[in-house]
Design an enzyme around this catalytic site. Structure first.
Site, PDB file in Angstrom:
ATOM      1  N   LYS A   3      10.004  10.216  -1.775  1.00  0.00           N
ATOM      2  CA  LYS A   3      10.484  10.928  -0.497  1.00  0.00           C
ATOM      3  C   LYS A   3      10.919   9.757   0.415  1.00  0.00           C
ATOM      4  O   LYS A   3      11.997  10.051   1.104  1.00  0.00           O
ATOM      5  CB  LYS A   3       8.997  11.434  -0.007  1.00  0.00           C
ATOM      6  CG  LYS A   3       9.244  12.253   1.342  1.00  0.00           C
ATOM      7  CD  LYS A   3       7.952  13.146   1.542  1.00  0.00           C
ATOM      8  CE  LYS A   3       6.832  12.518   2.130  1.00  0.00           C
ATOM      9  NZ  LYS A   3       7.053  12.281   3.526  1.00  0.00           N
ATOM     10  N   ASP A  29      -0.773   4.664   3.424  1.00  0.00           N
ATOM     11  CA  ASP A  29      -0.977   6.203   2.582  1.00  0.00           C
ATOM     12  C   ASP A  29      -1.698   5.893   1.601  1.00  0.00           C
ATOM     13  O   ASP A  29      -1.973   6.967   1.015  1.00  0.00           O
ATOM     14  CB  ASP A  29       0.510   6.338   2.058  1.00  0.00           C
ATOM     15  CG  ASP A  29       1.544   7.034   3.209  1.00  0.00           C
ATOM     16  OD1 ASP A  29       1.035   7.147   4.273  1.00  0.00           O
ATOM     17  OD2 ASP A  29       2.679   6.971   3.122  1.00  0.00           O
TER      18      ASP A  29
END
Length: 429
Positions: free
Chosen positions: A20, A311
């Site tokens: 992404k 993350d």
């Protein structure tokens, strides 16, 4: 949507989703090019919600983007001579889209309207707004929704590096198209520097170079032309793959294909961290295989600085809960500014599943001696919390129920399909 996970080992092969982080940047670079670009976007044309938000914003600016039958996106660049006088940009819930597209749009357009939903209006943006205000752009408000007037101007941009690297990345993509040179000067140490490295790497693929200066600054040459590479692909996503690599450490073995250890993505650090837990990791070409943790080889206590790889915290906290390791995660305050307050959300799912966890303002301590039992895990409308809870489900003694499971669409819409491919048992309630 709620899903029920029944305990079952995961093993086998799965392909990493397209990154992404890289796809956002490559889409924007492609839209600024001198000629069309074909961008490979992965299996079956499945796009995450965040990438869709970026595509829609680029279309609003005049780019033409369409699917092909072979999992490519055809991108016809923005025509600088035919940009709408006013554009509406809906960033949906994507912080990356907002922070990347805002300076790019202001470099192209006199008037821009910007909106978002979910937690996006609460997420930090003020430092970027202030930097743009000092370089020719007026804002109707400091919070979404807002309107801008005036075009972005070149010059010296002073920004803190401690809030969001995405401010710097957005400017790096916008400033080259201005006529004159610019400099970005950081007033504090850069957090999550790997993400700026991804931006610099992506720009280079389109013929634009960024000069890194010795004094924590970057020089951006103006008047640059983005050059089409023809066909290009984003790399495999280490952030998304981390969930299944962690699953390999808990049950496994699990092999994830399509990952490069030479990637600029900081989350490739997952392989070294899993080794610290006692997992064996095998690397062959672009295939990463993780074997189950051997508790005799595991560190009983260690600390993880999560600052550069925020993350990873939710899934690493799950691994810690299941592997008999006591782990302190620190430098984690910025996790409170994500799609959810990820420190509180991670602590919540672990407690609800029977784990031992202590939360502080910028730390999380996870006790690994008790393991997990099962229960109901609140997904907090956060894709990474939902995926971490799903992986936790393979080690729970009883089934678990996860709320807000549809949130995976934000980054990894094929997650539950891959989960099942590896043998996972998941049912929509």
């Amino acid at each position: 949507m709620d899903v029920k996970i029944l305990p079952h080992e995961l093993s086998g092969f799965v392909s990493a989703p397209i990154s992404k982080s890289e796809a956002h940047r490559m889409l924007i670079c492609a839209a600024l090019c001198n000629s069309p670009v074909r961008l490979f976007i992965g299996r079956s044309g499945k796009l995450s919600d965040d990438i869709t938000a970026t595509i829609n914003c680029l279309k609003a600016l005049g780019a033409k983007i369409s699917f092909t039958d072979d999992d490519f996106l055809n991108i016809t660049p923005i025509n600088a001579n035919n940009i709408p006088e006013r554009v509406m940009l809906d960033c949906h819930e994507s912080g990356s889209t907002l922070r990347f597209i805002l300076p790019v749009a202001a470099a192209l357009c006199e008037h821009v309207s910007v909106k978002g939903c979910g937690r996006l209006p609460e997420r930090p943006i003020i430092e970027l707004i202030n930097a743009m205000k000092s370089h020719g752009v007026n804002f109707s408000s400091e919070n979404l929704p807002f309107e801008t007037s005036g075009k972005l101007q070149s010059g010296v941009y002073k920004l803190s590096g401690s809030v969001s690297s995405q401010y710097i990345s957005g400017l790096m993509m916008a400033l080259p198209i201005l006529n004159d040179d610019s400099t970005i000067k950081l007033t504090s140490a850069l957090k999550s520097s790997a993400y700026v490295d991804i931006t610099i790497s992506s720009l280079e693929k389109f013929g634009v170079s960024i000069d890194t200066l010795d004094n924590n600054s970057y020089k951006i040459t103006g008047g640059k032309k983005f050059v089409s590479p023809g066909a290009i692909s984003a790399g495999g996503d280490w952030s998304g793959a981390a969930f299944f690599l962690a699953a390999g450490a808990l049950s496994g073995p699990v092999s994830v294909t399509g990952l490069s250890v030479k990637s600029a993505q900081g989350d490739k650090k997952i392989i070294d961290i899993l080794k610290s837990f006692g997992a064996e990791v095998n690397i062959f070409n672009n295939i990463i295989t993780v074997f189950p943790v051997q508790k005799t080889k595991a560190n009983k206590y260690f600390e993880i600085d999560i600052d550069a790889t925020p993350d990873l915290l939710p899934i690493l906290a799950v691994v810690a809960s299941c592997c008999g390791c006591d782990v302190k995660f620190y430098n984690a305050a910025r996790l409170r500014l994500k799609e959810s307050d990820r420190l509180t959300a991670t602590a919540s799912i672990l407690r609800s599943l029977g784990g031992v966890v202590q939360e502080k303002s910028d730390e999380l301590f996870v006790g690994g001696s008790c393991g997990l039992t099962g229960g109901i895990a609140d997904g907090f409308h956060d894709h990474r919390i939902v995926m971490a809870a799903a992986v936790a489900g393979i080690k729970c003694k009883t089934g678990i129920v996860i709320t807000d499971a549809e949130s995976i669409g934000k980054s990894y819409p094929g997650f539950f399909g891959d989960y099942k491919l590896l043998g996972g048992r998941v049912n929509v309630i």
